[in-house]
Structures are given as structure tokens and as C-alpha cells.
Design a protein around this motif. Structure first.
Motif, PDB file in Angstrom:
ATOM      1  N   SER A  84       0.815  -1.218   0.000  1.00  0.00           N
ATOM      2  CA  SER A  84       0.000   0.000   0.000  1.00  0.00           C
ATOM      3  C   SER A  84       0.848   1.268   0.000  1.00  0.00           C
ATOM      4  CB  SER A  84      -0.945   0.015   1.205  1.00  0.00           C
ATOM      5  OG  SER A  84      -0.231   0.028   2.423  1.00  0.00           O
ATOM      6  N   THR A  85       2.155   1.144   0.245  1.00  0.00           N
ATOM      7  CA  THR A  85       3.032   2.319   0.269  1.00  0.00           C
ATOM      8  C   THR A  85       4.047   2.312  -0.880  1.00  0.00           C
ATOM      9  OG1 THR A  85       4.549   1.209   1.815  1.00  0.00           O
ATOM     10  CG2 THR A  85       2.826   2.600   2.765  1.00  0.00           C
ATOM     11  N   THR A  86       3.898   1.376  -1.813  1.00  0.00           N
ATOM     12  CA  THR A  86       4.762   1.328  -2.991  1.00  0.00           C
ATOM     13  C   THR A  86       3.892   1.266  -4.240  1.00  0.00           C
ATOM     14  OG1 THR A  86       4.943  -1.085  -2.802  1.00  0.00           O
ATOM     15  CG2 THR A  86       6.689   0.237  -1.785  1.00  0.00           C
ATOM     16  N   ASP A  87       4.515   1.499  -5.385  1.00  0.00           N
ATOM     17  CA  ASP A  87       3.760   1.588  -6.638  1.00  0.00           C
ATOM     18  C   ASP A  87       3.912   0.367  -7.542  1.00  0.00           C
ATOM     19  OD1 ASP A  87       2.805   4.237  -6.121  1.00  0.00           O
ATOM     20  OD2 ASP A  87       4.796   5.008  -6.665  1.00  0.00           O
ATOM     21  N   PHE A  88       5.125  -0.173  -7.634  1.00  0.00           N
ATOM     22  CA  PHE A  88       5.413  -1.138  -8.699  1.00  0.00           C
ATOM     23  C   PHE A  88       5.807  -2.535  -8.200  1.00  0.00           C
ATOM     24  CE2 PHE A  88       6.707   3.049 -10.626  1.00  0.00           C
ATOM     25  CZ  PHE A  88       5.571   3.184 -11.412  1.00  0.00           C
ATOM     26  N   VAL A  89       5.802  -2.750  -6.906  1.00  0.00           N
ATOM     27  CA  VAL A  89       6.225  -4.043  -6.367  1.00  0.00           C
ATOM     28  C   VAL A  89       5.031  -4.992  -6.305  1.00  0.00           C
ATOM     29  CG1 VAL A  89       7.249  -5.263  -4.416  1.00  0.00           C
ATOM     30  CG2 VAL A  89       8.067  -2.966  -5.034  1.00  0.00           C
ATOM     31  N   CYS A  90       5.263  -6.228  -6.738  1.00  0.00           N
ATOM     32  CA  CYS A  90       4.243  -7.270  -6.682  1.00  0.00           C
ATOM     33  C   CYS A  90       4.662  -8.351  -5.700  1.00  0.00           C
ATOM     34  CB  CYS A  90       4.024  -7.887  -8.058  1.00  0.00           C
ATOM     35  SG  CYS A  90       3.242  -6.771  -9.240  1.00  0.00           S
ATOM     36  N   SER A  91       3.667  -8.951  -5.071  1.00  0.00           N
ATOM     37  CA  SER A  91       3.922  -9.916  -4.007  1.00  0.00           C
ATOM     38  C   SER A  91       3.210 -11.228  -4.300  1.00  0.00           C
ATOM     39  CB  SER A  91       3.433  -9.337  -2.671  1.00  0.00           C
ATOM     40  OG  SER A  91       3.633 -10.248  -1.618  1.00  0.00           O
ATOM     41  N   SER A  92       3.828 -12.338  -3.901  1.00  0.00           N
ATOM     42  CA  SER A  92       3.200 -13.648  -4.053  1.00  0.00           C
ATOM     43  C   SER A  92       3.599 -14.528  -2.882  1.00  0.00           C
ATOM     44  CB  SER A  92       3.618 -14.298  -5.378  1.00  0.00           C
ATOM     45  OG  SER A  92       5.020 -14.487  -5.448  1.00  0.00           O
ATOM     46  N   VAL A  93       2.694 -15.437  -2.535  1.00  0.00           N
ATOM     47  CA  VAL A  93       2.940 -16.400  -1.469  1.00  0.00           C
ATOM     48  C   VAL A  93       2.472 -17.767  -1.959  1.00  0.00           C
ATOM     49  CG1 VAL A  93       2.459 -17.073   0.913  1.00  0.00           C
ATOM     50  CG2 VAL A  93       2.666 -14.640   0.323  1.00  0.00           C
ATOM     51  N   ASN A  94       3.358 -18.743  -1.943  1.00  0.00           N
ATOM     52  CA  ASN A  94       2.999 -20.102  -2.354  1.00  0.00           C
ATOM     53  C   ASN A  94       2.631 -20.909  -1.118  1.00  0.00           C
ATOM     54  OD1 ASN A  94       2.999 -22.010  -4.748  1.00  0.00           O
ATOM     55  ND2 ASN A  94       4.159 -23.187  -3.249  1.00  0.00           N
ATOM     56  N   VAL A  95       1.359 -21.318  -1.034  1.00  0.00           N
ATOM     57  CA  VAL A  95       0.861 -21.962   0.184  1.00  0.00           C
ATOM     58  C   VAL A  95       0.628 -23.459   0.032  1.00  0.00           C
ATOM     59  CG1 VAL A  95      -0.235 -19.827   0.969  1.00  0.00           C
ATOM     60  CG2 VAL A  95      -1.565 -21.486  -0.373  1.00  0.00           C
ATOM     61  N   GLY A  96       0.881 -24.005  -1.151  1.00  0.00           N
ATOM     62  CA  GLY A  96       0.636 -25.432  -1.334  1.00  0.00           C
ATOM     63  C   GLY A  96       1.360 -25.988  -2.540  1.00  0.00           C
ATOM     64  N   SER A  97       1.437 -27.308  -2.601  1.00  0.00           N
ATOM     65  CA  SER A  97       1.982 -27.988  -3.770  1.00  0.00           C
ATOM     66  C   SER A  97       1.471 -29.416  -3.786  1.00  0.00           C
ATOM     67  CB  SER A  97       3.517 -27.968  -3.773  1.00  0.00           C
ATOM     68  OG  SER A  97       4.023 -28.902  -2.832  1.00  0.00           O
ATOM     69  N   THR A  98       1.581 -30.047  -4.939  1.00  0.00           N
ATOM     70  CA  THR A  98       1.164 -31.440  -5.052  1.00  0.00           C
ATOM     71  C   THR A  98       2.017 -32.336  -4.173  1.00  0.00           C
ATOM     72  OG1 THR A  98       0.352 -31.056  -7.298  1.00  0.00           O
ATOM     73  CG2 THR A  98       0.821 -33.336  -6.679  1.00  0.00           C
ATOM     74  N   LYS A  99       3.281 -31.996  -4.029  1.00  0.00           N
ATOM     75  CA  LYS A  99       4.210 -32.817  -3.241  1.00  0.00           C
ATOM     76  C   LYS A  99       4.009 -32.662  -1.742  1.00  0.00           C
ATOM     77  CE  LYS A  99       7.134 -35.293  -5.749  1.00  0.00           C
ATOM     78  NZ  LYS A  99       7.288 -36.758  -5.517  1.00  0.00           N
ATOM     79  N   THR A 100       3.601 -31.480  -1.309  1.00  0.00           N
ATOM     80  CA  THR A 100       3.571 -31.201   0.132  1.00  0.00           C
ATOM     81  C   THR A 100       2.172 -31.067   0.721  1.00  0.00           C
ATOM     82  OG1 THR A 100       3.640 -28.789  -0.165  1.00  0.00           O
ATOM     83  CG2 THR A 100       5.755 -29.960  -0.078  1.00  0.00           C
ATOM     84  N   GLY A 101       1.161 -30.882  -0.106  1.00  0.00           N
ATOM     85  CA  GLY A 101      -0.170 -30.587   0.402  1.00  0.00           C
ATOM     86  C   GLY A 101      -0.381 -29.089   0.549  1.00  0.00           C
ATOM     87  N   ILE A 102      -1.370 -28.705   1.352  1.00  0.00           N
ATOM     88  CA  ILE A 102      -1.720 -27.285   1.508  1.00  0.00           C
ATOM     89  C   ILE A 102      -1.523 -26.871   2.960  1.00  0.00           C
ATOM     90  CG2 ILE A 102      -3.528 -25.544   1.276  1.00  0.00           C
ATOM     91  CD1 ILE A 102      -4.874 -27.424  -0.757  1.00  0.00           C
ATOM     92  N   ASN A 103      -0.778 -25.803   3.155  1.00  0.00           N
ATOM     93  CA  ASN A 103      -0.544 -25.236   4.475  1.00  0.00           C
ATOM     94  C   ASN A 103      -1.753 -24.374   4.852  1.00  0.00           C
ATOM     95  OD1 ASN A 103       0.269 -23.783   6.730  1.00  0.00           O
ATOM     96  ND2 ASN A 103       2.322 -23.365   5.957  1.00  0.00           N
ATOM     97  N   MET A 104      -2.679 -24.959   5.588  1.00  0.00           N
ATOM     98  CA  MET A 104      -3.927 -24.248   5.896  1.00  0.00           C
ATOM     99  C   MET A 104      -3.729 -23.100   6.885  1.00  0.00           C
ATOM    100  SD  MET A 104      -6.282 -25.333   3.962  1.00  0.00           S
ATOM    101  CE  MET A 104      -7.769 -24.716   4.763  1.00  0.00           C
ATOM    102  N   ASN A 105      -2.660 -23.160   7.698  1.00  0.00           N
ATOM    103  CA  ASN A 105      -2.343 -22.006   8.546  1.00  0.00           C
ATOM    104  C   ASN A 105      -2.010 -20.793   7.682  1.00  0.00           C
ATOM    105  OD1 ASN A 105      -2.623 -23.396  11.052  1.00  0.00           O
ATOM    106  ND2 ASN A 105      -0.603 -24.303  10.769  1.00  0.00           N
TER     107      ASN A 105
END
Length: 453
Positions: free
Chosen positions: A140-161
Motif C-alpha cells: 500500500s506504500t509502494t507503486d510497482f512491487v508485486c507480491s506472491s505467497v505459495n501456500v501449497g503444492s502437489t508434493k507437500t499438500g496445503i498449508n492451511m495455517n
């Protein structure tokens, strides 16, 4: 690579009449050598390296545009997930890391810089926690930065926390940016099975398995595929599919040519061509209109998922025949706000959130650029997210969620994001609660077919 005069003429027609473009040239830069226990030192190293590596990125893109007559819409940068870089420092907030990336983007003139990211599919480090907690203020304080979070995978399952926390963070980010020109949630995406070489935003980051720097290109050609669909009007589906595949082949060859040339001029290796049908709000540049040309009254009509499955598969098949360097996501994107035909489908009622979810089982990514009512609860957002992550996990494909709660807006209201981000109606959301499910936390185990070795 040698191109015949006929191929060159055909490609020029694609540019001039069918809105074919290089959607992005993205330079990936490793920041692993910028790690320092002192956050100020680390930020200075990041600034110095990004400015040095990408100094000529915009100029090279502009030169290739002029010399080859190829429209190159965006010049972008992706970096090593910041949680991996900042973890060694004493910092309790990673907002300064985000701001130094934004400073680089401003000074270099690039459109976006991606990599304010964390990989938490199996667990969360303290650095991951700090980065995730920093997202609302950082975006909210920057203009051009993008963010991503990977919360799951086929190998590991899904991190519900992590799923639960990201629902809260999306709400916090929308609130923090409610007075900004652009809702910061448009720069935030949550993944399962995120790939390390994606050149498209908001999900681009330079994977830990990549080299020091690399140039990849993202090609977009919904208009070209639409022209192919019109050429085969009334023909059997398999005949149309073959025509789309041939057109995809030609588009990918053009993308590889530009990628190789850009990499040579920048003095870094060529990475991949991501051949994705990435639409824009412009008329004639819509994936939804391709689906309609295939034979649907409106995107979302019965048969939509089958038509999209064929379209995505033929795009991939044509691409891999054209280049050994096809990667990223490669397929068809179905963002709502960025697709003129999809916006129309929402307005006329032919498509809903649940149908979009079904379509994500066969498209490139997932629920993308969807505005939802501002009063949607965090647990409901997490529930939608969990559903989408499960689709990716079970089908061994990349899926993502870029939901945008619109503060003060209700279903049917219009929200505007501007530029390539477009605008769209706010879509209604199922109001039945999933809070007890989300509040359990824990982990959804990996599916049985993940055990391959």
C-alpha cells in the motif's frame, strides 16, 4: 533461427490487425549474494545489483520494438523471494526491502518488479512470517512491487495455517490501500505449485533454482487465436484445434526470436517463452471472445470448461513444438477485470464465481483479478482460496487466487483499477460460513499420486 519472408509477413499481419504482442520482457535477478545480517547493507546491495543488471533493460526493449516492429508492452524484473534474502537480517519488518525494490523500478522505468514473496507450502520460517505480515503496508506504500505467497503444492499438500493468514492479509491490504488509486490486492497473488520462471505479474519471482540472471518473455495473442477460430468457423472441433495449435507454433517462434535477441543484447542467458493468452481490456484482445467464437453464447455457458480445456491444450502443444524453452505458465488466462469479454459475461450473468472456479481446472492459473464485496470475511476469502489451492494440488498444476475486496462496494458495483488491470463489476460471493473449517488450521495432506520417485 531463420524465418522465411512468408513467416515474417504473416507475423506483421498479426501485430497490425490481431493485437499480437510481447506482453513482457522480464529479467530475473538472483539476490542471494545480497544477503547480510544488517538490513541496510542488504538493501544497498539489492539496489546496486538490480540497478546494474537491469540498467539497459528498458532501452533494449524499446530498441527491439523499433528495429523489429514488435510491440513490447511491459519491461519487468523478478527477484529472488525476499523472505529468502531478508531472513538473515535483524529486520522485524521487510517494508524497507519492498521500498528499495520500488525505488529501483521507479529509476529504471520498468512497469513492475516481482518477488516480494514467500514459499510456505510445507511450513513457515520466521522470515516468511515477517514478510507476510509486512505485505499490507509494503504494497500500500509502494507503486510497482508485486507480491506472491505459495501456500501449497502437489508434493507437500496445503498449508492451511498460511491459507488462513493470507485471507486476513488480503483483507488488511485492501483496507490499507482503500484511498490509493489502485487497490494493492491487485499486486498480490496466492499460489499452489508456483513456478520459478514465470515472467507474468503479479506472480513472478526468480526461483532459487535459477541462475544469477536470465531474460524470459511472455507472449500474448488472444486476437490471433480469435482470428484462427473465425477461419475454422463451422468446422469440427478437432480441425479447429489443429488450427489453433499451428497458430500457437507461429506465435511462439516469434517470442523466442525476441527473447534470444534481448538476452544477447543484455548479456545474460535466455530463459523461457511463456505463451499465455493474456487478455487486456481492449476490444479484440479477449479470451472470452475466443470461447464465444468456438460456439458459446457467452463465456460461462455450458461447454465453457471443455472449450477452454481444448484451447489451453492446443496453445501448449503448439508452443512446445516451436521451442525447447517453453515454460512459465503457458496457456489461457481468465482474469475478469483484464478481459473485455469476461467483464461482459459478468454483466450479462453468463458467468459466476463458481463457474470461474470450474474453468480454473483447465486454464493457466486460477481465480484472477476478481473484485468481491468489501465486507467479505477473511475466512470466506480463505475458503475460496483453499478450494482453488486444492484444484492445483490434486491436478498437479499451478493455480492461484488474486481476489480484490472492494471496501465500501457491494455485488454489482463497478470498481476501476486502470491501465492493463482494467476494471470490473463486483461479483457476489457465497455467504454461507466456512469459518469453523478455516479456523482448524493445520495442513491438508498431499494426495496419494504425489508419491512418485
Amino acid at each position: 533461427m531463420i524465418f522465411s519472408p512468408v513467416e515474417i509477413e504473416e507475423t506483421v499481419n498479426m501485430f497490425m490487425r490481431q493485437k499480437l504482442d510481447i506482453r513482457t520482457i522480464t529479467m530475473g535477478i538472483s539476490l542471494l549474494d545480497c544477503i547480510s545480517e544488517d538490513s541496510k547493507t542488504a538493501c544497498q546491495k539489492i539496489y546496486d545489483k538490480v540497478m546494474k543488471k537491469a540498467a539497459n533493460l528498458v532501452k533494449v526493449g524499446q530498441d527491439i520494438e523499433k528495429e523489429f516492429g514488435v510491440p513490447i508492452i511491459n519491461k519487468r524484473i523478478s527477484v529472488t523471494p525476499i523472505a529468502l534474502v531478508a531472513g538473515a537480517s535483524e529486520a522485524k519488518s521487510y517494508v524497507p526491502y519492498c521500498k528499495v525494490l520500488d525505488k529501483c523500478a521507479h529509476e529504471l522505468g520498468v512497469n513492475f518488479i516481482g518477488g516480494f514473496s514467500a514459499l510456505v507450502q510445507k511450513g513457515r520460517t520466521e522470515a516468511d512470517k515477517i514478510l507476510m505480515d509486512s505485505i499490507p503496508e509494503a504494497l500500500s506504500t509502494t507503486d510497482f512491487v508485486c507480491s506472491s505467497v505459495n501456500v501449497g503444492s502437489t508434493k507437500t499438500g496445503i498449508n492451511m495455517n498460511a491459507v488462513k493468514r493470507m485471507g486476513e492479509i488480503i483483507k488488511e491490504t485492501a483496507e490499507a490501500s482503500k484511498n490509493n488509486p489502485v487497490n494493492a490486492c491487485a499486486k498480490l497473488v496466492v499460489f499452489t505449485n508456483a513456478v520459478e520462471d514465470n515472467p507474468f505479474m503479479a506472480g513472478a519471482f526468480h526461483g532459487p533454482g535459477e541462475g544469477d540472471s536470465v531474460v524470459s518473455v511472455g507472449v500474448s495473442g488472444p486476437g490471433v487465436i480469435l482470428a484462427a477460430a473465425k477461419e475454422y468457423k463451422g468446422q469440427p472441433i478437432n480441425v479447429l484445434a489443429d488450427g489453433i495449435k499451428k497458430m500457437s507454433f507461429k506465435i511462439t517462434r516469434m517470442g523466442q526470436m525476441v527473447g534470444i535477441e534481448a538476452a544477447k543484447r543484455l548479456g545474460v542467458p535466455f530463459g523461457i517463452v511463456d505463451l499465455s493468452l493474456a487478455p487486456t481490456p481492449a476490444v479484440g484482445d479477449s479470451v472470452a471472445r475466443v470461447l464465444e467464437e468456438i460456439g458459446l453464447e457467452g463465456a460461462g455457458a455450458p461447454g465453457t470448461t471443455a472449450a477452454l480445456a481444448m484451447l489451453t491444450d492446443m496453445v501448449k502443444k503448439g508452443g512446445v513444438m516451436a521451442s525447447t524453452n517453453v515454460g512459465g505458465l503457458s496457456g489461457a488466462f481468465i482474469p475478469v477485470s483484464e478481459d473485455e469479454g469476461m467483464i461482459a459475461a459478468v454483466k450479462n450473468g453468463s458467468i459466476c464465481l463458481e463457474k470461474l472456479e470450474a474453468m480454473t481446472t483447465v486454464c493457466s492459473v486460477g481465480l484472477d483479478m476478481i473484485a468481491i464485496p468489501g465486507d467479505t470475511s477473511a475466512t470466506t476469502i480463505s475458503g475460496i482460496m483453499a478450494d482453488e489451492m486444492a484444484i492445483g494440488m490434486v491436478n498437479n498444476k499451478t493455480t492461484a487466487v488474486r481476489l480484490i475486496p472492494a471496501p465500501g462496494k457491494k455485488a454489482g458495483d463497478w470498481v476501476e483499477f486502470g491501465g492493463l488491470l482494467g476494471g470490473c463489476p463486483v461479483m457476489p460471493v457465497n455467504t454461507f460460513s466456512c469459518a469453523d473449517f478455516i479456523n482448524r488450521g493445520g495442513k491438508i495432506p498431499a494426495p496419494i499420486h504425489s508419491f512418485r520417485n
